[in-house]
Design a protein around this motif. Structure first.
Motif, PDB file in Angstrom:
ATOM      1  N   ASN A 168       0.865  -1.165   0.000  1.00  0.00           N
ATOM      2  CA  ASN A 168       0.000   0.000   0.000  1.00  0.00           C
ATOM      3  C   ASN A 168       0.912   1.228   0.000  1.00  0.00           C
ATOM      4  O   ASN A 168       1.441   1.612   1.044  1.00  0.00           O
ATOM      5  CB  ASN A 168      -0.902   0.003   1.231  1.00  0.00           C
ATOM      6  N   LEU A 194       0.342   4.391  -0.232  1.00  0.00           N
ATOM      7  CA  LEU A 194      -0.130   5.560   0.514  1.00  0.00           C
ATOM      8  C   LEU A 194       0.191   5.446   2.005  1.00  0.00           C
ATOM      9  O   LEU A 194       0.561   6.423   2.643  1.00  0.00           O
ATOM     10  CB  LEU A 194      -1.630   5.759   0.308  1.00  0.00           C
ATOM     11  N   ARG A 195       0.026   4.265   2.540  1.00  0.00           N
ATOM     12  CA  ARG A 195       0.285   4.063   3.971  1.00  0.00           C
ATOM     13  C   ARG A 195       1.669   3.476   4.241  1.00  0.00           C
ATOM     14  O   ARG A 195       2.042   3.272   5.376  1.00  0.00           O
ATOM     15  CB  ARG A 195      -0.789   3.175   4.572  1.00  0.00           C
ATOM     16  N   ARG A 196       2.365   3.115   3.188  1.00  0.00           N
ATOM     17  CA  ARG A 196       3.718   2.549   3.278  1.00  0.00           C
ATOM     18  C   ARG A 196       3.760   1.306   4.164  1.00  0.00           C
ATOM     19  O   ARG A 196       4.575   1.189   5.071  1.00  0.00           O
ATOM     20  CB  ARG A 196       4.706   3.597   3.772  1.00  0.00           C
ATOM     21  N   ASN A 197       2.835   0.407   3.899  1.00  0.00           N
ATOM     22  CA  ASN A 197       2.839  -0.867   4.607  1.00  0.00           C
ATOM     23  C   ASN A 197       2.431  -1.978   3.652  1.00  0.00           C
ATOM     24  O   ASN A 197       2.173  -1.742   2.481  1.00  0.00           O
ATOM     25  CB  ASN A 197       1.904  -0.821   5.831  1.00  0.00           C
ATOM     26  N   PRO A 252      -0.324  -4.720   3.771  1.00  0.00           N
ATOM     27  CA  PRO A 252      -1.434  -5.405   4.429  1.00  0.00           C
ATOM     28  C   PRO A 252      -1.632  -6.814   3.874  1.00  0.00           C
ATOM     29  O   PRO A 252      -1.303  -7.094   2.717  1.00  0.00           O
ATOM     30  CB  PRO A 252      -2.638  -4.518   4.106  1.00  0.00           C
ATOM     31  N   LYS A 267      -1.449  -5.329   9.180  1.00  0.00           N
ATOM     32  CA  LYS A 267      -0.575  -4.342   8.548  1.00  0.00           C
ATOM     33  C   LYS A 267       0.847  -4.628   9.000  1.00  0.00           C
ATOM     34  O   LYS A 267       1.078  -4.978  10.148  1.00  0.00           O
ATOM     35  CB  LYS A 267      -0.929  -2.921   8.967  1.00  0.00           C
TER      36      LYS A 267
END
Length: 80
Positions: free
Chosen positions: A36, A38-41, A43, A79
């Motif tokens: 992801n 945008l969230r830099r993870n 999931p 996450k």
């Protein structure tokens, strides 16, 4: 948890209902994972399914009018 194949596993543990504890085994399936940006993870998601016999836990009201076996399904997201 025991891996049983690519993307599958069994999860063993104890379930307590109405003060009665019994062992339960769930069948788990890995759904997938992906980055992801945008969230830099990263999931991921999985599901676990199993069957519970409610009369084993002393829940016997309305048996046999209501089935004693119930299926359960858990969905999890994580996450990293």
């Amino acid at each position: 948890m025991t891996v049983t194949g690519p993307g599958t596993a069994t999860i063993a543990g104890d379930l307590t209902l109405h003060g009665v504890t019994k062992p339960i085994t769930l069948t788990a399936h890995f759904i997938g994972a992906g980055a992801n940006p945008l969230r830099r993870n990263i999931p991921s998601a999985s599901t676990a399914t199993g069957t519970v016999k409610r009369s084993d836990f002393g829940v016997t009201k309305y048996v046999p009018l209501i089935a004693t076996k119930s299926s359960c399904r858990c969905t999890a997201r994580s996450k990293q």
